[in-house]
Write a protein that holds these residues in place. Structure first.
Motif, PDB file in Angstrom:
ATOM      1  N   SER A 106      14.493  -4.495  -5.446  1.00 26.12           N
ATOM      2  CA  SER A 106      14.765  -3.677  -4.268  1.00 26.12           C
ATOM      3  C   SER A 106      15.613  -2.456  -4.610  1.00 26.12           C
ATOM      4  O   SER A 106      15.904  -1.643  -3.744  1.00 26.12           O
ATOM      5  CB  SER A 106      15.464  -4.510  -3.194  1.00 26.12           C
ATOM      6  OG  SER A 106      16.691  -4.968  -3.686  1.00 26.12           O
ATOM      7  N   GLY A 107      16.014  -2.329  -5.876  1.00 23.79           N
ATOM      8  CA  GLY A 107      16.767  -1.159  -6.293  1.00 23.79           C
ATOM      9  C   GLY A 107      18.102  -1.001  -5.570  1.00 23.79           C
ATOM     10  O   GLY A 107      18.526   0.112  -5.278  1.00 23.79           O
ATOM     11  N   GLN A 108      18.765  -2.113  -5.276  1.00 26.65           N
ATOM     12  CA  GLN A 108      20.084  -2.037  -4.651  1.00 26.65           C
ATOM     13  C   GLN A 108      21.078  -1.500  -5.673  1.00 26.65           C
ATOM     14  O   GLN A 108      20.919  -1.718  -6.874  1.00 26.65           O
ATOM     15  CB  GLN A 108      20.535  -3.426  -4.197  1.00 26.65           C
ATOM     16  CG  GLN A 108      19.658  -4.048  -3.145  1.00 26.65           C
ATOM     17  CD  GLN A 108      19.837  -3.417  -1.790  1.00 26.65           C
ATOM     18  OE1 GLN A 108      20.913  -2.937  -1.459  1.00 26.65           O
ATOM     19  NE2 GLN A 108      18.790  -3.399  -0.994  1.00 26.65           N
ATOM     20  N   THR A 109      22.100  -0.804  -5.175  1.00 27.16           N
ATOM     21  CA  THR A 109      23.052  -0.257  -6.127  1.00 27.16           C
ATOM     22  C   THR A 109      24.410  -0.929  -6.047  1.00 27.16           C
ATOM     23  O   THR A 109      25.224  -0.784  -6.933  1.00 27.16           O
ATOM     24  CB  THR A 109      23.217   1.249  -5.926  1.00 27.16           C
ATOM     25  OG1 THR A 109      23.270   1.484  -4.531  1.00 27.16           O
ATOM     26  CG2 THR A 109      22.069   2.005  -6.549  1.00 27.16           C
ATOM     27  N   LYS A 127       7.892  -1.502  -1.834  1.00 35.26           N
ATOM     28  CA  LYS A 127       7.278  -0.208  -2.125  1.00 35.26           C
ATOM     29  C   LYS A 127       6.355   0.263  -0.999  1.00 35.26           C
ATOM     30  O   LYS A 127       6.325   1.431  -0.665  1.00 35.26           O
ATOM     31  CB  LYS A 127       6.482  -0.296  -3.427  1.00 35.26           C
ATOM     32  CG  LYS A 127       7.358  -0.485  -4.659  1.00 35.26           C
ATOM     33  CD  LYS A 127       7.939   0.836  -5.100  1.00 35.26           C
ATOM     34  CE  LYS A 127       9.072   0.771  -6.081  1.00 35.26           C
ATOM     35  NZ  LYS A 127       9.879  -0.371  -6.265  1.00 35.26           N
ATOM     36  N   THR A 186       7.651  -6.658  -4.524  1.00 35.83           N
ATOM     37  CA  THR A 186       7.348  -5.262  -4.832  1.00 35.83           C
ATOM     38  C   THR A 186       6.498  -4.646  -3.722  1.00 35.83           C
ATOM     39  O   THR A 186       6.734  -3.519  -3.296  1.00 35.83           O
ATOM     40  CB  THR A 186       6.589  -5.165  -6.172  1.00 35.83           C
ATOM     41  OG1 THR A 186       7.213  -6.042  -7.099  1.00 35.83           O
ATOM     42  CG2 THR A 186       6.619  -3.771  -6.715  1.00 35.83           C
TER      43      THR A 186
END
Lengths: 377, 388
Positions: free
Chosen positions: B256-259, B34, B30
């Motif tokens: 990591s908020g990958q889509t 971030k 994180t």
């Protein structure tokens, strides 16, 4: 009597290989790893020219001033910014995709810069192009006002306006904070000895302690004598760590070795009494005491800059009070104060607080441990 | 499958230690994503230095310069009582610029002997950016001073400001926008440390439990052949490794908020899987030499931190010394990190570009094989000497 308990306690503790490893050897191993990893860190941040592509087309070749300006920053010397390669548009796209260049300059009805991401190098490339366009604009505006100046126009060289100065005698080696944080961690790990002392004398924590409570020796006396043995071991290991850092690894502690040694001695007392207090307060299993102690030690040394030096400063900025209650930070800040400012008020404040903490810890341990009666052993 | 079941009973006993590593990994990931991860590459943004300015020369020209710097950098004013030295030392401020008295006069007269003083943090290494900004403004000013005799400071500042409106167009190459490399590469680097630490703790706990003399003697007279027993232990090890790899992978993906899963991410996962097998072999070898629980945490700590420090997990390989890297190249971690760095920069997946990545992975597998053979040889020798 004191000598008797002290000597035998010393022998007992020196056979505690696990505690010896964590308090005396582990910090030295970690320091050695730091040294391996940080040897280059202070030399690596000097600026190095980086590769840039220029698309070689008719429009580019017509920009005589640009070619000259580009040459001035791509020739060997202090002003060098770029390693320039002329290429076709296809080659440039390909090189950029394969990370052979940081970006390329393309003249296609005006200048453009193509890059892959944002960053310092890309910013410098953009800055250079901006500068060129702005200089051209200035020249145009001068000629517009006074067309006759065309023949006598003076284009200044890139000026030298800046003298690199250094605050506080050029002490910029921030990695020292990590080594100071490491000493802070070793100080906190001294708590393992304090824990052992309390566990070995509180009758409800170990069988051996129950036996000692039956012996015809005043508990306070037995405890103080054994604690002295633990203190001796811890202080000696801290001093060895300090000498290893200063003499073998060459970590800069400033010129005041005596004060650094004093910090180690006071730190030794603070760490051991800190561990004793935690052990006296936490009644549960040995595993629980160990877990709490490890968490507190590692967290407090991390906040004191052991892993990332900047964290120490962020804490001071965000929660100033925390930096004065965190025992590990007192150690690393005392050492930092000695290194950066010399023995002055900041060092004295830290050392005084460390002494005060030791006194508070000792007193609390005394209050918790005195006159305990056990209903059944 | 009694042995296989026993394997996971032992793992469950140690689960609290293992969870600590997972939690630390999640926190670190994180932080990397971030705080350290930059924005996406969709739009170009210039790097802005944090600068503290102390000016003793209050003239229109200096005001113009400060105004210009304010557009391209963050001018920081420290709160009362904050030490400038501390801020610079710890890298909270990039540069401190001191403008001495008489600077404008010396510039306007064309002499330029009074110079600005700049102190910079050794942490950020972006002083060159500030130098270039200042140079850009003052070079323009000098162009006017030299060519327009008797120009006033006010006129100078206005004209320079007008020229400064010119800026080059910056484009982000179309191919680059697919993969947020900077955000995940640190996480994947750090993952190697977590994998080694967890596998050493887990695998050595099993081996300690099964190698206890009384347990080992009891097992030898059980109606299960040693070969079968070893096969089940091996299956346990493999499943444990896969589980750790999958859990960390999922954690990294979510944090990591990958889509989606692009080719870069796939390669990163493949690389991590290969490395997990190499780490398992290290843990297996270490387990052959660990005698007690005290030694276990010592070995797990020293081995995982040591490998991480020398091979570029905590400090990027570019910053490590040559000797250190030479030593590190005898460990699989070095090749893992090398592959991570290559993969994050990839945007064209031709065979030629992928070859170094596959080579790095093969080298990791080579290490794994070598460590397994060493461990088996060590245990065979131990058994023979025990029987003899």
């Amino acid at each position: 009597m004191f000598a008797h308990i002290f000597v035998y306690r010393l022998k007992t503790l020196l056979r505690d290989r696990s505690n010896l490893f964590w308090t005396a050897i582990y910090p030295i191993i970690l320091a050695f790893f730091y040294a391996l990893a940080f040897t280059n860190i202070n030399t690596a941040d000097s600026f190095e020219a980086f590769p840039v592509g220029v698309v070689d087309n008719a429009e580019y070749r017509s920009q005589a001033y640009f070619i000259e300006a580009l040459e001035s920053v791509s020739q060997e010397g202090d002003n060098k910014l770029f390693d320039v390669t002329l290429m076709t548009l296809e080659e440039a796209t390909d090189s950029l995709n394969n990370n052979k260049i940081v970006g390329y300059i393309l003249f296609d009805g005006g200048a453009r810069v193509v890059v892959k991401s944002s960053g310092l190098k890309q910013t410098i490339l953009k800055g250079f192009m901006d500068s060129y366009l702005q200089q051209s604009s200035a020249v145009m505006s001068i000629l517009h006002d006074n067309p006759a100046a065309a023949g006598s126009l003076v284009l200044p060289d890139r000026g030298d306006y800046i003298r690199p100065a250094e605050l506080a005698g050029g002490k910029t080696d921030v990695t020292v904070i990590m080594y100071y944080g490491l000493i802070a961690m070793a100080v906190m790990f001294g708590g393992f000895w304090g824990r052992r002392e309390v566990e070995d004398i509180q009758a409800d924590l170990s069988a051996q302690a129950a036996r000692i409570n039956l012996s015809p020796v005043h508990k306070l006396k037995a405890f103080v004598c054994s604690l002295c043995a633990a203190l001796l071991i811890q202080i000696v290991s801290l001093l060895v760590l300090f000498l290893f850092l200063a003499l073998v690894l060459g970590v800069d502690f400033g010129p005041n070795f005596g004060y650094v040694a004093l910090t180690c001695v006071v730190g030794g007392v603070m760490g051991v009494t800190f561990g004793a207090l935690l052990a006296a307060l936490i009644k549960g299993s040995e595993g629980l005491r160990l877990a709490v102690m490890l968490t507190v030690s590692l967290l407090s040394s991390a906040l004191a800059g052991m892993m990332f030096p900047t964290i120490k400063y962020i804490v001071v900025e965000a929660v100033p009070a925390l930096s004065y209650i965190n025992p590990a930070n007192l150690v690393s800040d005392a050492l930092f104060a000695l290194y950066y400012y010399g023995p002055g008020p900041r060092f004295t404040l830290n050392l005084t607080l460390m002494l005060a903490f030791s006194a508070v810890f000792s007193l609390a341990v005394y209050i918790v441990m005195r006159r305990q009666k056990y209903a059944s052993l | 499958m009694p042995v296989f079941k026993a394997y996971f009973t032992v793992i469950r006993k140690n689960v609290s230690t293992l969870i600590v590593y997972f939690v630390v990994f999640a926190v670190m990931a994180t932080v990397f994503i971030k705080i350290m991860g930059g924005g996406g590459p969709e739009e170009f943004t210039s790097v802005r230095n944090d600068i503290v300015i102390r000016s003793a020369d209050n003239t229109p020209l200096v005001e113009g310069l400060i105004d210009f710097l304010g557009q391209h950098a963050n001018i920081v004013s420290l709160a009362e009582g904050d030490s400038l030295e501390d801020a610079l030392f710890f890298g909270r401020v990039d540069d401190v610029l001191i403008i001495p008295e008489g600077f404008t006069e010396s510039l306007m007269s064309g002499g330029g002997e009074v110079r600005l003083e700049r102190s910079s943090s050794s942490l950020t290494g972006s002083a060159v950016n500030t130098d270039l900004l200042i140079g850009r403004y003052l070079d323009l000013a000098r162009l006017y001073i030299l060519n327009v005799p008797g120009i006033s400071q006010e006129a100078l500042v206005t004209r320079v400001a007008r020229d400064l409106d010119n800026a080059v167009k910056v484009e982000i190459a179309a191919d680059a926008a697919q993969f947020k490399a900077g955000d995940v590469s640190d996480t994947f680097r750090y993952m190697a440390y977590t994998i080694i630490a967890i596998l050493i703790v887990g695998v050595t706990s099993i081996m300690l439990a099964f190698n206890k003399p009384e347990v080992s003697l009891r097992n030898r007279c059980a109606p299960v052949s040693p070969a079968k027993m070893n096969m089940q232990l091996f299956a346990g090890n493999l499943l444990f490794t896969l589980a750790v790899w999958a859990l960390l992978g999922v954690l990294a993906y979510i944090l990591s908020g990958q889509t989606g899963i692009g080719p870069n991410l796939l390669l990163l996962y493949l690389n991590t899987l290969v490395f997990s097998i190499a780490a398992l072999s290290i843990a297996f070898l270490a387990g052959k030499f660990i005698k007690g629980f005290g030694a276990q945490s010592a070995v797990a700590n020293v081995l995982s931190l040591g490998l991480s420090f020398i091979s570029g997990i905590f400090v990027p390989q570019a910053l490590l010394g040559e000797t250190v890297l030479k030593i590190a190249s005898f460990t699989p971690t070095y090749w893992y990190i090398k592959a991570v760095e290559t993969i994050t920069d990839l945007s064209v997946f031709s065979f030629e570009n992928l070859k170094p990545v596959y080579t790095d992975m093969l080298i990791q597998l080579g290490f794994a094989a070598a460590f397994f053979i060493l461990a088996l040889a060590a245990s065979k020798q131990k058994r023979q000497s025990a029987d003899g």
